[in-house]
Design a protein around this motif. Structure first.
Motif, short mmCIF file in Angstrom:
data_model
loop_
_atom_site.label_atom_id
_atom_site.label_comp_id
_atom_site.label_asym_id
_atom_site.label_seq_id
_atom_site.Cartn_x
_atom_site.Cartn_y
_atom_site.Cartn_z
N ASN A 88 0.74 -1.16 0.16
CA ASN A 88 0.05 -0.08 0.11
C ASN A 88 0.83 1.36 0.01
N LEU A 89 2.11 1.20 -0.30
CA LEU A 89 3.00 2.33 -0.40
C LEU A 89 3.12 2.72 -1.69
N GLY A 90 2.80 1.75 -2.49
CA GLY A 90 2.97 1.98 -4.29
C GLY A 90 1.72 2.29 -4.88
N ASP A 91 0.42 2.76 -4.17
CA ASP A 91 -0.65 3.12 -4.69
C ASP A 91 -1.47 3.96 -3.94
N GLN A 92 -2.71 4.08 -4.11
CA GLN A 92 -3.62 5.19 -3.41
C GLN A 92 -4.09 4.45 -2.27
N ASN A 93 -4.18 3.29 -2.37
CA ASN A 93 -4.90 2.72 -1.15
C ASN A 93 -4.18 2.68 0.34
N LYS A 94 -4.93 3.47 1.24
CA LYS A 94 -4.04 3.54 2.63
C LYS A 94 -4.23 2.05 3.24
N ILE A 95 -5.18 1.17 2.79
CA ILE A 95 -5.25 0.07 3.57
C ILE A 95 -5.08 -1.06 2.67
N ALA A 96 -4.09 -2.22 3.22
CA ALA A 96 -3.75 -3.24 2.05
C ALA A 96 -3.59 -4.51 2.96
N ILE A 97 -4.24 -5.56 2.22
CA ILE A 97 -4.30 -6.80 2.67
C ILE A 97 -2.81 -7.50 2.13
N SER A 98 -2.09 -8.31 3.06
CA SER A 98 -0.52 -8.99 2.53
C SER A 98 -0.63 -10.30 2.83
N LEU A 99 -0.01 -11.12 2.09
CA LEU A 99 0.42 -12.43 2.08
C LEU A 99 1.97 -12.71 1.97
N ASP A 100 2.52 -13.74 2.84
CA ASP A 100 3.68 -13.90 2.67
C ASP A 100 4.00 -15.46 2.76
N PHE A 101 4.85 -15.74 1.86
CA PHE A 101 5.28 -17.41 1.62
C PHE A 101 6.81 -17.48 1.77
N GLY A 102 7.36 -18.21 2.65
CA GLY A 102 8.68 -18.24 2.73
C GLY A 102 9.38 -19.39 3.79
N LEU A 103 10.52 -19.09 3.61
CA LEU A 103 11.33 -20.34 4.65
C LEU A 103 12.57 -19.35 5.54
N MET A 104 12.44 -19.65 6.83
CA MET A 104 13.46 -19.17 7.64
C MET A 104 14.51 -20.45 7.73
N PHE A 105 15.65 -19.91 7.75
CA PHE A 105 16.66 -21.06 7.81
C PHE A 105 17.29 -20.99 9.16
N GLN A 106 16.68 -21.72 10.06
CA GLN A 106 17.03 -21.53 11.43
C GLN A 106 18.08 -22.83 11.92
N GLY A 107 18.33 -23.80 11.11
CA GLY A 107 19.09 -24.84 11.57
C GLY A 107 18.65 -25.79 12.40
N SER A 108 19.29 -26.99 12.70
CA SER A 108 18.50 -27.95 13.31
C SER A 108 18.44 -27.48 14.92
N GLY A 109 17.48 -28.21 15.33
CA GLY A 109 17.35 -27.83 16.87
C GLY A 109 18.29 -28.29 17.95
N ASN A 110 18.65 -27.79 18.86
CA ASN A 110 19.70 -27.90 19.94
C ASN A 110 19.01 -28.48 21.22
N VAL A 111 18.95 -29.55 21.60
CA VAL A 111 18.34 -30.11 22.66
C VAL A 111 19.23 -30.31 23.90
N ASP A 112 18.92 -29.74 25.06
CA ASP A 112 19.81 -29.83 26.26
C ASP A 112 18.82 -30.31 27.38
N LEU A 113 19.24 -31.73 28.02
CA LEU A 113 18.41 -32.18 28.84
C LEU A 113 19.42 -32.64 30.09
N GLN A 114 18.52 -32.64 31.34
CA GLN A 114 18.90 -33.04 32.64
C GLN A 114 17.94 -33.90 33.40
N ALA A 115 18.51 -34.82 34.36
CA ALA A 115 17.66 -35.42 35.09
C ALA A 115 17.63 -34.76 36.54
N ASN A 116 16.37 -34.74 37.15
CA ASN A 116 16.17 -34.30 38.47
C ASN A 116 15.74 -35.26 39.46
N GLY A 117 16.01 -35.10 40.76
CA GLY A 117 15.52 -36.03 41.87
C GLY A 117 16.49 -37.08 41.82
#
Length: 223
Positions: free
Chosen positions: A154-183
Motif C-alpha cells: 500500500n506504499l505503491g498506490d492510492q490505497n491506505k489499507i492493504a492486505i498482505s500475504l507472505d510465503f517463505g522459509l526461515m533457515f534456522q538450522g537444526s534444533g539444539n536439545v539440552d536435557l538434565q535429570a532431576n531428583g
C-alpha cells in the motif's frame, strides 16, 4: 564467536538502516498487524526506492502442549519469538514482491517428562519416581536468514489499507536439545551417557524444522 558477532551485526545494521530511513520518510510509513506460523506480529514498512520497501517486524506466540519425543511423554511449553529485518522488491511494479533478509530467532521450547515408572532413556531403562523428572530446553540458531515471496504494497498506490500475504522459509538450522535429570534419577548409574544419547535422538526428530515455513496474512495502514 567472531562469525556469530558478524551475523548478529548484519541484522542490527539492516534494522538500523531501515529505522533511519523510516525517520527520514515519516510521511511514507505503513504499520501492519499479521498472524501466521510465527504467531501474532506487528511490523513497520517504509519505502527505500520506487520498487523496494523495508520492513521491521516482531512476532510472538506461546503454546502449552504434550508430545511424545523418543518414546517419552513430555509437557512442552513452546515460545515463538522473532524480530525481522526484511527487504521487499516489487519487480513488476505491482503488489507481487520478492522478500529477503534475516530474523533474530528466539523460538524455543521447555520440556518436562510426564512419565513415571520404567522408562527408556537413550536406549537404557531407568525408573522414574514421583519426584524424578527429565527436563530441558530446545532452541535453534539465533541468526536465521529468510527468503520468500508474497503480495501487498500500500506504499505503491492510492490505497491506505492493504492486505498482505507472505510465503517463505526461515533457515534456522537444526534444533539444539539440552536435557538434565532431576531428583534421584540424577544420580542413577549411566544417566549422563543415556541423556546424551536421548539428546541426539531428539535432535534427529527436530531436523524437519531446519527450514521453518513462514506463512502469514496481514493488514496494514499507510499514514
Amino acid at each position: 564467536m567472531k562469525q556469530s558477532f558478524q551475523k548478529y551485526s548484519l541484522v542490527a545494521v539492516l534494522g538500523a538502516a531501515l529505522s533511519m530511513n523510516l525517520t527520514a520518510q515519516a510521511q511514507e510509513v505503513a504499520v501492519g498487524v499479521k498472524t501466521g506460523t510465527l504467531g501474532m506480529g506487528i511490523e513497520v514498512i517504509t519505502p527505500l526506492k520506487t520498487d523496494l520497501n523495508g520492513r521491521l517486524g516482531f512476532n510472538y506466540f506461546s503454546l502449552n502442549d504434550s508430545q511424545d519425543l523418543t518414546d517419552i511423554d513430555y509437557d512442552i511449553d513452546i515460545t515463538l519469538l522473532t524480530f525481522s529485518a526484511l527487504l521487499d522488491w516489487h519487480p513488476f511494479g505491482n503488489s507481487f514482491r520478492l522478500s529477503g533478509g534475516a530474523f533474530y530467532n528466539g523460538n524455543s521450547a521447555d520440556v518436562k517428562s510426564k512419565a513415571a515408572g520404567s522408562v527408556d532413556i537413550g536406549n537404557q531403562t531407568f525408573f522414574i519416581g514421583p519426584a524424578d523428572q527429565v527436563s530441558g530446553e530446545v532452541d535453534f540458531r539465533k541468526f536465521a536468514p529468510y527468503l520468500g515471496f508474497g503480495w501487498g504494497n500500500n506504499l505503491g498506490d492510492q490505497n491506505k489499507i492493504a492486505i498482505s500475504l507472505d510465503f517463505g522459509l526461515m533457515f534456522q538450522g537444526s534444533g539444539n536439545v539440552d536435557l538434565q535429570a532431576n531428583g534421584l534419577l540424577a544420580s542413577a548409574p549411566g544417566i549422563d551417557a543415556a541423556l546424551a544419547n536421548e539428546e541426539s535422538e531428539a535432535e534427529d526428530e527436530f531436523d524437519a524444522f531446519n527450514y521453518y515455513p513462514v506463512i502469514s496474512l496481514g493488514l496494514s495502514y499507510r499514514f
